[in-house]
Scaffold this active site. Structure first.
Site, PDB file in Angstrom:
ATOM      1  N   ASP A   1       0.853  -1.186   0.000  1.00 19.73           N
ATOM      2  CA  ASP A   1       0.000   0.000   0.000  1.00 19.73           C
ATOM      3  C   ASP A   1       0.883   1.229   0.000  1.00 19.73           C
ATOM      4  O   ASP A   1       1.978   1.221   0.582  1.00 19.73           O
ATOM      5  CB  ASP A   1      -0.974   0.005   1.188  1.00 19.73           C
TER       6      ASP A   1
ATOM      7  N   ASP B   1      -9.777   3.528   6.112  1.00 20.66           N
ATOM      8  CA  ASP B   1      -8.677   3.471   7.075  1.00 20.66           C
ATOM      9  C   ASP B   1      -9.111   4.124   8.380  1.00 20.66           C
ATOM     10  O   ASP B   1      -9.237   5.343   8.469  1.00 20.66           O
ATOM     11  CB  ASP B   1      -7.462   4.180   6.470  1.00 20.66           C
TER      12      ASP B   1
ATOM     13  N   GLU C   1      -7.876   4.536  12.135  1.00 26.67           N
ATOM     14  CA  GLU C   1      -6.769   4.349  13.070  1.00 26.67           C
ATOM     15  C   GLU C   1      -6.625   5.557  13.968  1.00 26.67           C
ATOM     16  O   GLU C   1      -7.456   6.462  13.950  1.00 26.67           O
ATOM     17  CB  GLU C   1      -5.484   4.037  12.322  1.00 26.67           C
TER      18      GLU C   1
END
Length: 286
Positions: A85, A174, A176
């Protein structure tokens, strides 16, 4: 000529109108007070200040460590598929080098919040595809800056779409640690879960696909109360920099992608798809 008596319909109408007017005036005053619904729009956090420093795992490494960047032995490609990624911090990526080293898929950061697009997106997204890889894009979430729906729409409009061409993976969200403040973005566990539900529902309405979710077990347990709400529908992409994938968040019996190091060759972030190449193709095809 009719006589107006106490309690007559005409007087009741005027009384109700007077009460309604008073209530409307009271509501108008309350809207201007801090902490009321009218002030809610002003409670959003500012747009990201350094989105070029935020990528899948950038905060995982800071908060959970890299475990020395241990590289586990590569299993047979019948059992897993190697991937990477990337984001703008990688710049122009040497896709032919990665392809020659056995990398078969890639995820590329497309957007963050509703204000940032990756300036290297075209080279990374198209370059991985042109090298032969199956590729997809991901969105770095900032749930305190705008709604889940707003960010999902921004993502789809700026590189996060999907087509059934056999070479495009569903988009990924994503989730986080917050790079700008409170770990859980100042939201309750229920608030974060609802924000993600909004994002996923909007993405599916726009593309027809259930998106992948990138998150670490530690962050998930801390910030969502270890919610099991997404395991049945959203494939799990989990980061853990060590020799095994470790404990998974609640709701998932297995992972789909494992980000196993942030210090791998050429680009840093390397991943393993949990299955043979034909299963990766199946994920792309939906």
């Amino acid at each position: 000529m009719p006589v107006l008596r106490s309690g007559s319909p005409h007087r009741s109408v005027r009384s109700r109108a007077s009460v309604a007017g008073t209530l409307l005036a009271t509501v108008s005053l309350l809207i201007g007070l801090p902490g009321t619904a009218g002030a809610a729009a002003g409670t959003r956090a500012p747009e990201p200040r350094h989105p070029e420093q935020d990528w899948a795992g950038s905060q995982i490494a800071k908060h959970e460590g890299t475990k020395g960047g241990v590289l586990p032995p590569l299993p047979s490609l019948t059992a897993s598929v190697e991937g990477v990624d990337v984001s703008s911090h990688n710049g122009n990526v040497a896709w032919s080098t990665l392809w020659g080293a056995g990398v078969k898929f890639a995820y590329v950061k497309a957007t963050e919040s509703t204000s940032y697009t990756n300036p290297s997106f075209a080279q990374q997204y198209n370059g991985s595809y042109n090298s032969g890889m199956i590729r997809g894009s991901y969105h770095f979430a900032t749930p305190d800056t705008s709604s889940g729906a707003a960010q999902a729409n921004y993502f789809v409009d700026h590189g996060g779409g999907w087509s059934k061409d056999g070479k495009t993976l569903p988009g990924a969200l994503d989730m986080e640690y917050n790079p700008y403040g409170a770990t859980c973005y100042g939201l309750s566990a229920a608030g974060l879960v609802n924000w993600m539900k909004d994002w996923f529902a909007t993405y599916k309405a726009r593309t027809g696909r259930d998106a992948v979710i990138y998150t670490s077990t530690s962050w998930w347990q801390q910030c969502t109360g270890n919610s099991g709400a997404f395991g049945a529908t959203n494939p799990l992409w989990v980061p853990r920099y060590g020799s095994s994938v470790g404990e998974l968040p609640a709701g998932w019996g297995f992972h789909t992608i494992w980000q196993y190091t942030s210090t791998g060759p050429t680009v840093g972030d390397h991943n393993r798809f949990n299955g043979a190449y034909d299963r990766l193709q199946a994920l792309a095809n939906g």
